[in-house]
Design an enzyme around this catalytic site. Structure first.
Site, PDB file in Angstrom:
ATOM      1  N   ALA A 106      13.570   6.838 -11.235  1.00  0.00           N
ATOM      2  CA  ALA A 106      13.340   8.284 -11.126  1.00  0.00           C
ATOM      3  C   ALA A 106      12.868   8.721  -9.735  1.00  0.00           C
ATOM      4  O   ALA A 106      13.546   9.494  -9.065  1.00  0.00           O
ATOM      5  CB  ALA A 106      12.342   8.727 -12.196  1.00  0.00           C
TER       6      ALA A 106
ATOM      7  N   MET B 225      -2.665  11.174  -1.561  1.00  0.00           N
ATOM      8  CA  MET B 225      -3.677  11.097  -2.609  1.00  0.00           C
ATOM      9  C   MET B 225      -4.850  12.071  -2.443  1.00  0.00           C
ATOM     10  O   MET B 225      -5.815  11.998  -3.190  1.00  0.00           O
ATOM     11  CB  MET B 225      -4.199   9.659  -2.731  1.00  0.00           C
ATOM     12  CG  MET B 225      -3.134   8.664  -3.151  1.00  0.00           C
ATOM     13  SD  MET B 225      -2.293   9.146  -4.692  1.00  0.00           S
ATOM     14  CE  MET B 225      -1.117   7.809  -4.878  1.00  0.00           C
TER      15      MET B 225
ATOM     16  N   HIS C  32       5.386  13.424  -8.646  1.00  0.00           N
ATOM     17  CA  HIS C  32       4.346  12.941  -9.569  1.00  0.00           C
ATOM     18  C   HIS C  32       4.991  11.978 -10.566  1.00  0.00           C
ATOM     19  O   HIS C  32       6.046  12.286 -11.124  1.00  0.00           O
ATOM     20  CB  HIS C  32       3.686  14.110 -10.303  1.00  0.00           C
ATOM     21  CG  HIS C  32       2.587  13.653 -11.200  1.00  0.00           C
ATOM     22  ND1 HIS C  32       1.347  13.280 -10.713  1.00  0.00           N
ATOM     23  CD2 HIS C  32       2.556  13.438 -12.534  1.00  0.00           C
ATOM     24  CE1 HIS C  32       0.595  12.865 -11.714  1.00  0.00           C
ATOM     25  NE2 HIS C  32       1.303  12.947 -12.833  1.00  0.00           N
TER      26      HIS C  32
HETATM   27  C1  GAR Z   1       4.128   7.079  -6.362  1.00  0.00           C
HETATM   28  O1  GAR Z   1       4.319   6.529  -7.633  1.00  0.00           O
HETATM   29  C2  GAR Z   1       3.851   8.572  -6.474  1.00  0.00           C
HETATM   30  O2  GAR Z   1       4.602   9.190  -7.469  1.00  0.00           O
HETATM   31  C3  GAR Z   1       2.396   8.565  -6.807  1.00  0.00           C
HETATM   32  O3  GAR Z   1       1.844   7.558  -6.001  1.00  0.00           O
HETATM   33  C4  GAR Z   1       2.835   6.556  -5.732  1.00  0.00           C
HETATM   34  C5  GAR Z   1       2.958   6.388  -4.236  1.00  0.00           C
HETATM   35  O4  GAR Z   1       3.809   5.311  -3.909  1.00  0.00           O
HETATM   36  N1  GAR Z   1       1.811   9.848  -6.564  1.00  0.00           N
HETATM   37  C6  GAR Z   1       0.834  10.369  -7.316  1.00  0.00           C
HETATM   38  O5  GAR Z   1       0.320   9.787  -8.238  1.00  0.00           O
HETATM   39  C7  GAR Z   1       0.403  11.771  -6.909  1.00  0.00           C
HETATM   40  N2  GAR Z   1      -0.402  12.377  -7.947  1.00  0.00           N
HETATM   41  P1  GAR Z   1       4.482   5.176  -2.489  1.00  0.00           P
HETATM   42  O6  GAR Z   1       3.374   5.258  -1.436  1.00  0.00           O
HETATM   43  O7  GAR Z   1       5.099   3.806  -2.518  1.00  0.00           O
HETATM   44  O8  GAR Z   1       5.494   6.270  -2.330  1.00  0.00           O
END
Ligand code: GAR
Length: 204
Positions: free
Chosen positions: A182, A93, A112
């Site tokens: 996805a 993040m 993303h």
């Molecule tokens: C996921 O949905 C990813 O695509 C998003 O944060 C989440 C993390 O989940 N990323 C973003 O928004 C980046 N701009 P996770 O820690 O369970 O993989």
């Protein structure tokens, strides 16, 4: 063929990291090997997922390190020490500077949770992306894996997959569907694709 050394950068729950770990175990991710997980957040559950399977971890917190320079220098040291050749942002993040992305040109990929160029760029992360998609009223959303350059979510697209929005979706329900249909499919596929290219470039 020598496997590409992969570092995964995370900040949260790490379900995308888990998808990569599972793909490695299943052999669908075979041209690369996860050698390091770096978390931008102390205590992130993603760290536990890595520890559970014996992958070395490091924590580099922008907050603790105080400046973007110190933060990125620390990450670079960890990446160098691990010999990382491909950096996968899996729910990471923090924004990375142009200096950082230039140093690893075509070597950083990001997942993303929308169909770029919709609902992306500064301020669009995590649940916010799905809130924005629902507010707009789109009927189809999805996920995108792309190379990372100096423009947030602006690098070359590698893979995309569409997911339908259903009547009555909440941001949480939509987020889960986008992950299941996805993200968890695309990220390991993209990691394999890019790892194979890097490995081929190294020769035997
Ligand atoms: C996921 O949905 C990813 O695509 C998003 O944060 C989440 C993390 O989940 N990323 C973003 O928004 C980046 N701009 P996770 O820690 O369970 O993989």
């Amino acid at each position: 063929m020598l496997k590409t050394r992969i570092a995964v950068l995370v900040s949260g729950g790490g379900t995308n990291l888990q998808a990569l770990i599972d793909a490695q175990k299943a052999g669908t991710l075979h041209s690369g090997e996860i050698v390091l997980v770096v978390s931008g957040v102390e205590g992130a559950y993603a760290l536990t997922r890595a520890e559970n399977v014996g992958i070395p971890t490091a924590v580099c917190s922008r907050k603790v390190l105080g400046s973007q320079e110190a933060f990125e220098a620390t990450i670079c040291r960890e990446l160098d020490a691990a010999g990382a050749e491909l950096i996968v942002l899996a729910g990471f993040m923090s924004i990375l500077s142009a200096d950082f992305t230039k140093k690893y040109e075509n070597r950083i990929i990001n997942i993303h949770p929308s169909l770029i160029p919709s609902f992306c760029g500064q301020g669009f992360y995590g649940l916010r992306v799905h809130e924005a998609a629902l507010d707009y009223g789109v009927k189809v959303t999805g996920a995108t894996v792309h190379f990372v350059n100096e423009i947030p979510d602006g690098g070359k697209i590698i893979l995309q997959k569409a997911v339908e929005v259903q009547p009555g979706d909440t941001p949480e329900v939509l987020q889960r569907r986008v992950m299941e249909q996805a993200e968890w499919v695309l990220l390991p596929q993209a990691a394999e694709l890019v790892s194979a290219e890097i490995a081929a470039g190294k020769g035997e």
